[in-house]
Scaffold this active site. Structure first.
Site, short mmCIF file in Angstrom:
data_model
loop_
_atom_site.label_atom_id
_atom_site.label_comp_id
_atom_site.label_asym_id
_atom_site.label_seq_id
_atom_site.Cartn_x
_atom_site.Cartn_y
_atom_site.Cartn_z
N GLY A 19 10.61 -9.38 -1.70
CA GLY A 19 9.98 -9.19 -0.39
C GLY A 19 10.61 -8.14 0.51
N LYS A 20 11.22 -7.13 -0.10
CA LYS A 20 11.76 -6.04 0.73
C LYS A 20 10.64 -5.31 1.46
CE LYS A 20 14.11 -3.98 -2.26
NZ LYS A 20 13.84 -2.92 -3.10
N GLU A 142 12.31 2.17 3.00
CA GLU A 142 12.65 1.13 2.03
C GLU A 142 13.08 1.80 0.72
OE1 GLU A 142 9.34 -1.32 0.77
OE2 GLU A 142 10.56 -2.26 -0.79
N LYS A 189 23.29 -21.10 -3.90
CA LYS A 189 24.48 -20.35 -4.30
C LYS A 189 24.48 -18.96 -3.67
CE LYS A 189 26.70 -23.00 -7.25
NZ LYS A 189 28.08 -23.44 -6.91
N GLY A 351 -11.36 -0.17 -12.53
CA GLY A 351 -10.65 -0.25 -13.80
C GLY A 351 -10.84 1.01 -14.62
N CYS A 378 -15.93 0.67 -7.46
CA CYS A 378 -15.66 1.79 -8.36
C CYS A 378 -16.23 1.52 -9.76
CB CYS A 378 -14.16 2.11 -8.37
SG CYS A 378 -13.87 3.83 -8.80
N GLY A 380 -16.91 -1.18 -10.80
CA GLY A 380 -17.90 -2.22 -10.49
C GLY A 380 -19.26 -1.63 -10.11
N GLN A 382 -20.16 1.44 -11.41
CA GLN A 382 -20.60 2.08 -12.66
C GLN A 382 -21.22 1.07 -13.62
OE1 GLN A 382 -17.10 4.23 -13.98
NE2 GLN A 382 -17.15 5.62 -12.22
N HIS A 503 -12.99 2.72 -3.00
CA HIS A 503 -12.12 1.54 -2.98
C HIS A 503 -11.95 1.05 -1.54
CE1 HIS A 503 -10.74 1.31 -7.15
NE2 HIS A 503 -10.87 2.63 -7.15
N GLU A 505 -11.21 -1.72 -0.41
CA GLU A 505 -10.11 -2.69 -0.20
C GLU A 505 -8.90 -2.06 0.48
OE1 GLU A 505 -11.12 -1.49 -3.09
OE2 GLU A 505 -9.55 -1.36 -4.62
N1 GLN Z 1 -12.83 4.49 -14.95
C1 GLN Z 1 -13.75 4.85 -13.94
C2 GLN Z 1 -13.64 6.32 -13.58
O1 GLN Z 1 -12.68 6.95 -13.87
C3 GLN Z 1 -13.59 3.98 -12.70
C4 GLN Z 1 -12.26 4.13 -12.02
C5 GLN Z 1 -11.98 3.05 -11.03
O2 GLN Z 1 -12.57 1.97 -11.08
N2 GLN Z 1 -11.04 3.28 -10.14
O3 GLN Z 1 -14.53 6.87 -12.97
#
Ligand code: GLN
Length: 530
Positions: A19-20, A142, A189, A351, A378, A380, A382, A503, A505
């Site tokens: 947790g640094k 850090e 300890k 992914g 992303c 997701g 495609q 992305h 998120e």
């Molecule tokens: N593999 C896919 C691409 O390169 C999606 C990449 C991702 O989901 N970040 O376009």
């Protein structure tokens, strides 16, 4: 505050991964709450140039900054805690600095001198730190790993020298140590922590504060021991057991002796305004009336770090919607339709690579057909496009990433990018703008038609197949301003089926959930299935 740049160096002892990053971010949050302008940086002693090629199963997610830097997940903690947007400057790796040094050496910039770790690498580290801190009152640095690691020595030496250069009053050294609990003898300890403090002193650094991480609350005698043997004032030793949510740490620090130290150090005598943190904690209802089960169709199973920002974004959206969220891990490699029977929403995260992709396509198709709320991120997006094209009759529709020979390459590498796929240099990274269709669900949840999101991908939707994609049930709801790149799709007949090439998120904050995640949780909440 005066003009002098102040630095806080956060190092670790005994173990890494305790947790640094959260500590560094929380110290920053407290200083921010006292009115300081804070900047923050992670130094990692890896020989990698960035985190782009690191295996997420080993290192956790690759966090992407607005300027497209592929970084360590700690930068995500920093952004969520401090609500700032960082850049490449905040992610410093040995590999990056060394490759620059070697290029300079080859270019003859050292005038015949020998080029060495000390002073050359240590000087480039200091320069990287000074540059990253420019413009702030207090710059937090850090250092990854633990002090004493062979590969991290240049960083420890660099911060010691920098401390000397800016003057002891302008820097604060915080050491984060781990104190284990031994079950058989039922005692904590502190010896490894004492040794870690000795190690740090051996490199010429006497810490101003020690954060003692434990799994469960430790007795104050542990703090006294560490104070006595570590040579740190007792008020500057903070016992920090695990907490139910990391967002409690800023308040814990504000209540501790470390706060007194931060006040003295910063010269900011005002009490920190912790309203934001209190609200974040209050929003985390432990006994919500409704718990939304989100099926996360994943390739790296049960490893929270791999999808850290996605999980944080889901939690923030759930807090905002006053519901609980339960993550149901669905293995993309073995998934069948039955796996979705018990979930209220489906999320397919980003992914790379072929493994598990057919399962993700199955997930998107299931959501499309059954009206279960879906968020595609992303990859997701495609797989959603592939699913709809297949539904429209193009049975072999695919991305050329997974089937280079498909006749129906609904996701492909655009002209000009071909042949560069494996060079690592062709990813679309960082902020890109998108224009949304005004009447789309996407625009409605964003409450805007012009948005900017961060990207990290190589493949794009092939608009030559727009008709088939539409026939399968998806419409393009957002593109790049010139219309060339598909940025968002949605299923107009579904309650909430939204996917983005970006992305989102990375831009979610605990106190400001991202609209696309809120949209998902809200749709699931209103769904009668729950
Ligand atoms: N593999 C896919 C691409 O390169 C999606 C990449 C991702 O989901 N970040 O376009």
């Amino acid at each position: 505050m005066g003009k002098t740049q102040k630095y806080i160096f956060v190092t670790g002892g005994v173990l890494s991964g305790v947790g640094k990053g959260i500590t560094a971010a929380s110290i920053g949050a407290v200083l921010q709450a006292k009115g300081a302008k804070v900047s923050i940086q992670k130094c990692d002693p890896y020989l990698n140039v960035d985190a782009g090629l690191l295996n997420p199963a080993e290192h956790g997610e690759c966090f992407v900054t607005k300027d497209g830097a592929e970084t360590d997940l700690d930068l995500g903690h920093y952004e969520r805690f401090l609500d700032i947007e960082l850049t490449q400057k905040s992610a410093t790796l040995s590999g990056r600095l060394l490759s620059e040094l070697i290029m300079d050496e080859r270019a003859g910039k050292f005038g015949g001198k020998t080029v060495q770790l000390v002073p050359h690498l240590t000087m480039s580290i200091q320069k990287a730190i000074e540059e990253a801190g420019e413009g702030s009152d207090i710059h937090i640095v850090e250092i990854g790993g633990t002090v004493g690691d062979y590969e991290g020595l240049s960083f420890v030496e660099a911060i010691r020298e920098l401390g000397q250069k800016v003057g002891r009053a302008n820097c604060l050294f915080v050491h984060v140590v781990y104190v284990p609990f031994i079950g058989t003898s039922k005692e904590f300890k502190s010896k490894p922590a004492q040794n870690a403090l000795n190690d740090l002193r051996g490199f010429g650094i006497v810490p101003d504060s020690v954060i003692v991480r434990t799994d469960s609350p430790a007795p104050t005698s542990i703090a006294s021991k560490i104070s006595l043997f570590g040579g740190v004032p007792l008020e500057a030793v903070l016992l920090q057991p695990n907490v139910d949510t990391v967002f409690r740490i800023p308040q814990a620090i504000a209540k501790s002796g470390l706060h007194t130290l931060l006040t003295r150090f910063s010269g900011l005598t005002v009490e920190p305004d912790l309203t934001k943190w209190k609200k974040i904690i209050a929003a985390q209802n432990k006994t919500p009336d409704q718990v939304i089960k989100v099926g996360l169709v994943a390739k790296y199973m049960d490893n929270e770090d791999t999808y850290l920002s996605v999980l944080e974004a889901l939690k923030a959206a759930a807090w905002q919607q006053k519901v609980g969220v339960d993550i149901v891990w669905i293995n993309a490699e073995t998934v069948t339709k039955n796996d979705f029977k018990n979930v209220d929403a489906i999320l397919v995260p980003g992914g790379f690579g072929k493994r598990g992709v057919e399962g993700k396509i199955t997930a998107a198709r299931y959501a499309l057909d059954s009206n279960v709320p879906y968020l595609g991120i992303c990859l997701g997006l495609q797989v959603a496009v592939i699913a709809s094209a297949r539904k429209a009759g193009l049975k072999d529709a695919n991305s050329t990433e997974f089937d280079p020979k498909t006749a129906h390459d609904v996701v492909y590498i655009m002209d000009g990018q071909q042949g560069k796929e494996s060079t690592g240099g062709t990813l679309r990274l960082g902020d890109y703008p998108a224009t949304l269709l005004p009447k789309s669900v996407t625009a409605k949840v964003y409450k805007a038609t012009d948005v900017i999101e961060r990207h990290r991908h190589r493949y794009e939707v092939n608009q030559a197949f727009s008709k088939a994609i539409a026939k399968g049930g998806l419409m393009i709801s957002g593109t790049s301003p010139d219309g060339k790149l598909v940025e968002f799709v949605e299923a107009p007949l579904n309650d909430y089926f939204v996917a983005t090439q970006a992305h989102p998120e990375f831009k979610s904050r605990p106190s400001r959930a991202h609209p696309l995640f809120v949209g998902l949780i809200k749709a699931a909440r209103l769904n009668t299935r729950s």
